[in-house]
Each structure stands twice: as structure tokens, then as C-alpha cells.
Design a protein around this motif. Structure first.
Motif, PDB file in Angstrom:
ATOM      1  N   LYS A 250      31.763  50.953  45.276  1.00 38.17           N
ATOM      2  CA  LYS A 250      33.195  51.208  45.094  1.00 38.17           C
ATOM      3  C   LYS A 250      33.798  51.633  46.430  1.00 38.17           C
ATOM      4  CE  LYS A 250      32.944  50.295  40.756  1.00 38.17           C
ATOM      5  NZ  LYS A 250      33.520  49.032  40.235  1.00 38.17           N
ATOM      6  N   THR A 251      34.360  50.668  47.127  1.00 41.16           N
ATOM      7  CA  THR A 251      35.003  50.914  48.412  1.00 41.16           C
ATOM      8  C   THR A 251      36.453  50.439  48.347  1.00 41.16           C
ATOM      9  OG1 THR A 251      34.334  48.764  49.295  1.00 41.16           O
ATOM     10  CG2 THR A 251      32.788  50.594  49.599  1.00 41.16           C
ATOM     11  N   ARG A 252      37.147  50.660  49.448  1.00 38.66           N
ATOM     12  CA  ARG A 252      38.532  50.205  49.501  1.00 38.66           C
ATOM     13  C   ARG A 252      38.616  48.682  49.392  1.00 38.66           C
ATOM     14  NH1 ARG A 252      43.119  52.648  51.174  1.00 38.66           N
ATOM     15  NH2 ARG A 252      41.897  54.437  51.893  1.00 38.66           N
ATOM     16  N   LEU A 253      37.617  47.994  49.970  1.00 35.61           N
ATOM     17  CA  LEU A 253      37.626  46.536  49.914  1.00 35.61           C
ATOM     18  C   LEU A 253      37.469  46.025  48.486  1.00 35.61           C
ATOM     19  CD1 LEU A 253      37.597  43.776  51.296  1.00 35.61           C
ATOM     20  CD2 LEU A 253      35.118  44.043  51.630  1.00 35.61           C
ATOM     21  N   THR A 254      36.519  46.603  47.743  1.00 31.09           N
ATOM     22  CA  THR A 254      36.339  46.160  46.352  1.00 31.09           C
ATOM     23  C   THR A 254      37.551  46.517  45.500  1.00 31.09           C
ATOM     24  OG1 THR A 254      35.164  48.233  45.863  1.00 31.09           O
ATOM     25  CG2 THR A 254      33.833  46.310  46.498  1.00 31.09           C
ATOM     26  N   ASP A 255      38.191  47.646  45.810  1.00 30.86           N
ATOM     27  CA  ASP A 255      39.419  47.987  45.077  1.00 30.86           C
ATOM     28  C   ASP A 255      40.507  46.955  45.326  1.00 30.86           C
ATOM     29  OD1 ASP A 255      38.243  50.234  44.045  1.00 30.86           O
ATOM     30  OD2 ASP A 255      39.041  51.586  45.579  1.00 30.86           O
ATOM     31  N   ILE A 256      40.637  46.504  46.572  1.00 31.66           N
ATOM     32  CA  ILE A 256      41.634  45.491  46.907  1.00 31.66           C
ATOM     33  C   ILE A 256      41.312  44.181  46.188  1.00 31.66           C
ATOM     34  CG2 ILE A 256      42.569  44.071  48.772  1.00 31.66           C
ATOM     35  CD1 ILE A 256      42.228  46.481  50.622  1.00 31.66           C
ATOM     36  N   ILE A 257      40.028  43.823  46.157  1.00 35.75           N
ATOM     37  CA  ILE A 257      39.615  42.593  45.472  1.00 35.75           C
ATOM     38  C   ILE A 257      39.944  42.666  43.987  1.00 35.75           C
ATOM     39  CG2 ILE A 257      37.625  41.208  44.799  1.00 35.75           C
ATOM     40  CD1 ILE A 257      36.387  41.875  47.489  1.00 35.75           C
ATOM     41  N   GLU A 258      39.656  43.778  43.350  1.00 37.37           N
ATOM     42  CA  GLU A 258      39.926  43.934  41.920  1.00 37.37           C
ATOM     43  C   GLU A 258      41.426  43.855  41.631  1.00 37.37           C
ATOM     44  OE1 GLU A 258      38.144  47.509  40.591  1.00 37.37           O
ATOM     45  OE2 GLU A 258      36.085  46.851  40.957  1.00 37.37           O
ATOM     46  N   VAL A 259      42.232  44.487  42.468  1.00 42.84           N
ATOM     47  CA  VAL A 259      43.683  44.434  42.274  1.00 42.84           C
ATOM     48  C   VAL A 259      44.191  43.005  42.402  1.00 42.84           C
ATOM     49  CG1 VAL A 259      45.903  45.129  43.256  1.00 42.84           C
ATOM     50  CG2 VAL A 259      44.087  46.824  42.955  1.00 42.84           C
ATOM     51  N   ASN A 260      43.668  42.274  43.384  1.00 43.79           N
ATOM     52  CA  ASN A 260      44.119  40.898  43.588  1.00 43.79           C
ATOM     53  C   ASN A 260      43.671  39.977  42.452  1.00 43.79           C
ATOM     54  OD1 ASN A 260      45.498  40.328  46.398  1.00 43.79           O
ATOM     55  ND2 ASN A 260      43.961  41.906  46.763  1.00 43.79           N
ATOM     56  N   ILE A 261      42.485  40.210  41.909  1.00 44.34           N
ATOM     57  CA  ILE A 261      42.039  39.403  40.760  1.00 44.34           C
ATOM     58  C   ILE A 261      42.961  39.624  39.576  1.00 44.34           C
ATOM     59  CG2 ILE A 261      40.199  39.162  39.060  1.00 44.34           C
ATOM     60  CD1 ILE A 261      38.189  39.655  41.297  1.00 44.34           C
ATOM     61  N   ASN A 262      43.306  40.877  39.320  1.00 42.61           N
ATOM     62  CA  ASN A 262      44.230  41.167  38.221  1.00 42.61           C
ATOM     63  C   ASN A 262      45.609  40.567  38.475  1.00 42.61           C
ATOM     64  OD1 ASN A 262      42.327  42.647  36.736  1.00 42.61           O
ATOM     65  ND2 ASN A 262      42.750  44.502  37.912  1.00 42.61           N
ATOM     66  N   ASN A 263      46.048  40.575  39.727  1.00 42.30           N
ATOM     67  CA  ASN A 263      47.346  39.982  40.048  1.00 42.30           C
ATOM     68  C   ASN A 263      47.323  38.462  39.892  1.00 42.30           C
ATOM     69  OD1 ASN A 263      48.519  42.454  40.633  1.00 42.30           O
ATOM     70  ND2 ASN A 263      48.034  42.357  42.808  1.00 42.30           N
ATOM     71  N   LEU A 264      46.207  37.835  40.302  1.00 42.83           N
ATOM     72  CA  LEU A 264      46.106  36.380  40.188  1.00 42.83           C
ATOM     73  C   LEU A 264      46.158  35.924  38.724  1.00 42.83           C
ATOM     74  CD1 LEU A 264      43.407  35.508  42.867  1.00 42.83           C
ATOM     75  CD2 LEU A 264      45.817  34.892  42.911  1.00 42.83           C
ATOM     76  N   ALA A 265      45.652  36.759  37.822  1.00 45.43           N
ATOM     77  CA  ALA A 265      45.688  36.397  36.403  1.00 45.43           C
ATOM     78  C   ALA A 265      47.114  36.334  35.874  1.00 45.43           C
ATOM     79  CB  ALA A 265      44.875  37.400  35.588  1.00 45.43           C
ATOM     80  N   ALA A 266      48.046  36.979  36.558  1.00 44.21           N
ATOM     81  CA  ALA A 266      49.444  36.992  36.105  1.00 44.21           C
ATOM     82  C   ALA A 266      50.348  36.098  36.935  1.00 44.21           C
ATOM     83  CB  ALA A 266      49.983  38.430  36.138  1.00 44.21           C
TER      84      ALA A 266
END
Length: 437
Positions: A250-266
Motif C-alpha cells: 500500500k503505497t502512494r503509487l498503488t493508491d493512484i492506480i486504484e483511484v484511476n481504475i475506479n475512475n475508468l469504470a465511470a
């Protein structure tokens, strides 16, 4: 004598509590009715939509045909007897004349009766040219013989036979003449004109004639695209989910990746179409209107859905499963792939099927990559030009002919059936294999 409780006498407290309870019960009752009204409104709108589609589209599964004794006259097909040395003469013959003469003979019309023969124009579909040509090319021995052949009526005659044209209005205000109506009634009374199951709707390609157009190319194109999405999105999505959920720190990079995946779904689907146009067509040079490009675009659109569903399925597996596997000496990889992943499989399958169902119904991204092209021939590979079911519906919706509206509604019914089957499959798999912890 009463004692004070706060600012209320003890005798008045029960009455105040009763009033509060009644208000709460009344509020709960109102909320239940609000929910029932909301559900009723949704069901009404759904029913209106389905009734509208089915009422306009169910007739597309039947096509009016006429049984004609076609005489394959050698003077018309091969007047110079060149077919032995030049088979192309069989392709160039004037087959519509054979059908017109057979129809005139069936109706008892003399070839010299010009007004009556003129009224026969437009009664039979122009697709009879291809139908009779294919029969002769497949079996040249039928030249010189007479065969009973079911041929398609034209779109206007088909609509009139199905009662979709008001024959009570003046002749000048409809596309079917009084003479053609008389011919239609006579053929129907003789039992040689009837509605037959429209197999062409499922096997034919695109056509400018409504009666010969079908969804065959669109069905094959959708199949290719769904196969590409399944082969690419499922392994990539599952692999990415396993890494993010089980192995990544759990790093800043993985947090950014997770946020972008959720954004791409919308993200709106048309954005993925622009991405596919820029990357796969303009940059990589892949062919326009190809099922491969459509599959790649839909893969990008489906990946976020599969990743989110897979991560949720992995997170639902209790930590005790992982701890037990590790305690027995299994490695982290063995614990994930041999214990956690099998338990999460039902959720993964459900998310994948829902993602595929969403991809099957998408239109906007496919329009941007050129899959709206007129394609009459079946694609043999994913690199060949093709179209898809929702795009075919869009194309028919833009046609001016009344019969195309009928086929559009029929195609919507078929697409809805596919989507219902996929969603029901997802529900059955989830209930069949899910485990409650």
C-alpha cells in the motif's frame, strides 16, 4: 399529585410517547408507500418500453413469401449456350424476368397485358435475382425445368400483408396499389402466399432492401469481439486484481492506480472509442471496421469492471483461509492460487459476465472506429470488415423505409434476449457457487 419529569408531568409522558410512536409508524408507512410507488413507476416504464419494442418487432420474425412455379428458361439464362465454356453467363442472366413471368402465370395475366404486367413491378423482392442465381450456379441441370420456389415479397407487399399499411386510405397515399392488393388477396386465397419464418433475419448481411437484410454479419462480428474481450480482459483483469489485492504494498503509487481504475469504470464509453481510434487505427494502423479493433476497444472498457469485481471477490475471502494455508507451510503464491482464487472464482465469473454483457450492448465506441460501415459479406477473420448488433440497430434506425423499423425492433428483441441470458447466467453462477462466511 404528579411529579415532574423534565418539564412534563408523569401523567402526560405516556401520552407524549404514544404520539411519538404514531408519528414514527406513520413515517415508516409513508416511506414504504414511497418505495412501492417508485418501483411501480419503474415497472410501468419498463413495461411500456418492452410492449412498444415487442409490438413493433415480433412481426419481423415472419416474412411474406409467394410460391411460384419458376421455369428456368434456357433462352433467358443462356441463350447462346455458352455455360460450358463461360460459366459467368449464369451469373449475368435476367432472373427477375423469370420470377415475373411465373407470377403472371400464377395470376393468369397475359404477357401482352401491359397495365397488368406493370402492376406486377415491385410485387416480388429484387432479392429473387440472388436466390435464383444461386440455385442455377449450384445446380445448372435445373435449366430447362420448372421448379416450385418460395420467393420473398417486396417490403411494401410484406407490410400490407401483415396489416401494417392502412388499405382504406386513397391509393395515391400508400405505396401499394389497388391492383397489387387484389393480387395479394388472390394469392392468399389460393394458399400460395403466406408468412414464413424469417431465417434471413439471422443469416443475411446488410442490404438496401429491407426484406433481404439481416443480422448475420452483426452476430458474427459481435461473437468475434466478445471472444477477443474474453481472451484479453479476463486474464489481464484477474492478474492485475491479484497483484493489487494480494501482493502490492500500500503505497502512494498503488493508491493512484486504484483511484484511476475506479475512475475508468465511470468514463463514458465514447472516450474509449476516441482512444481506440487514436491508438489502434491512427498509430498502429489496424484496419477500420475490423472486429479486432472493436474487441480491443471493448477490452479497455471492460477491464475496470472485471478488476473491481475480482478485487471485491478476493477481499470477500476470509483472512483465515490465507492464514491457515500459510500456517501449513504454503507459500504466498500457493495460498493465493490454490486456496483464495478458487474460492473467489464465482465472484470473478459474475463480474466477467456482467462486463461482457455491458460490452455487447455498446454502440458509441464502435461508431468511432468505423464499424458502422455497410458490410454484406461474412467476416472470416477478426481482421475482416464487420459490424455489431447494437451498431446494426443504429443503422436500421436511420433508414427511412418502414420495414427497417420493424427489423430494428426485432434486432432489439434479440439483443435483449442475449443480455438477459448473460445476466441470468451471472445470477445463477453467483447463487450456485457463492459461499457465505
Amino acid at each position: 399529585m404528579t411529579a415532574a419529569v423534565g418539564t412534563l408531568p408523569v401523567a402526560q409522558a405516556p401520552a407524549r410517547r404514544d404520539i411519538g410512536l404514531k408519528r414514527r409508524y406513520a413515517a415508516e408507512t409513508r416511506f414504504r408507500w414511497y418505495g412501492r410507488v417508485a418501483i411501480s413507476i419503474g415497472v410501468i416504464f419498463l413495461a411500456v418500453m418492452l410492449i412498444s419494442i415487442v409490438s413493433k418487432g415480433y412481426t419481423s420474425f415472419m416474412q411474406t413469401s409467394v410460391l411460384l412455379p419458376i421455369t428456368f428458361d434456357a433462352k433467358v439464362i443462356d441463350p447462346q449456350d455458352k455455360r460450358a465454356t463461360d460459366p459467368s453467363v449464369l451469373i449475368k442472366a435476367n432472373y427477375p424476368n423469370l420470377a415475373r413471368d411465373a407470377l403472371a402465370a400464377r395470376l393468369g395475366i397475359s404477357p401482352d397485358d401491359k397495365p397488368q404486367m406493370a402492376a406486377l413491378k415491385g410485387f416480388i423482392s429484387d432479392g429473387v435475382r440472388t436466390q435464383l442465381r444461386d440455385m442455377v450456379v449450384a445446380d445448372p441441370s435445373i435449366i430447362g425445368t420448372t421448379r416450385d420456389v418460395w420467393v420473398l415479397a417486396s417490403a411494401n407487399i410484406d407490410s400490407a400483408y401483415k396489416g401494417q399499411i392502412d388499405l382504406g386510405v386513397a391509393e395515391t397515399n400508400r405505396k401499394v396499389s389497388d391492383k397489387q392488393v387484389g393480387f395479394m388477396n388472390k394469392l392468399r386465397d389460393e394458399g400460395v402466399m403466406a408468412g414464413k419464418f424469417n431465417t434471413g433475419l439471422f443469416v443475411n448481411g446488410a442490404s438496401s432492401r429491407p426484406e433481404t437484410s439481416g443480422m448475420g454479419v452483426a452476430i458474427i462480428g459481435s461473437f468475434y469481439m466478445m471472444l477477443i474481450v474474453l481472451l484479453l480482459a479476463l486474464p489481464i483483469g484477474v492478474a492485475a486484481s491479484i497483484y493489487l489485492e494480494e501482493f502490492a504494498k500500500k503505497t502512494r503509487l498503488t493508491d493512484i492506480i486504484e483511484v484511476n481504475i475506479n475512475n475508468l469504470a465511470a468514463v463514458p464509453s465514447i472516450v474509449f472509442g476516441l482512444l481506440g481510434l487514436a491508438v489502434f487505427i491512427n498509430f498502429l494502423g489496424l484496419p477500420r471496421s475490423a472486429a479486432l479493433v472493436g474487441g480491443l476497444v471493448l477490452t479497455l472498457m471492460t477491464l475496470p469492471t472485471i478488476i473491481i469485481a475480482t478485487r471485491a471477490a478476493l477481499a470477500a475471502v476470509p483472512p483465515s483461509i490465507r492464514s491457515a494455508a500459510l500456517g501449513l507451510g504454503a507459500s504466498k503464491t500457493q495460498a493465493v492460487f490454490q486456496h483464495v482464487l478458487p474460492l473467489a472464482t464465482p465472484g470473478i465469473l459474475t463480474g466477467t459476465i456482467i462486463g461482457l454483457a455491458r460490452a455487447l450492448g455498446e454502440t458509441a465506441p464502435l461508431l468511432l472506429i468505423g464499424m458502422v460501415a455497410f458490410v454484406a459479406d461474412y467476416p472470416t477473420t477478426p481482421l475482416d470488415p464487420a459490424t455489431a448488433l447494437p451498431v446494426q440497430i443504429y443503422m436500421w434506425a436511420n433508414e427511412a423505409e418502414r420495414a427497417f423499423v420493424e427489423r430494428m425492433s426485432g434486432a432489439i428483441i434479440i439483443l435483449l434476449v442475449f443480455l438477459m441470458v448473460m445476466n441470468i447466467t451471472a445470477i445463477v453462477l453467483r447463487r450456485r457457487f457463492e459461499r457465505r462466511w
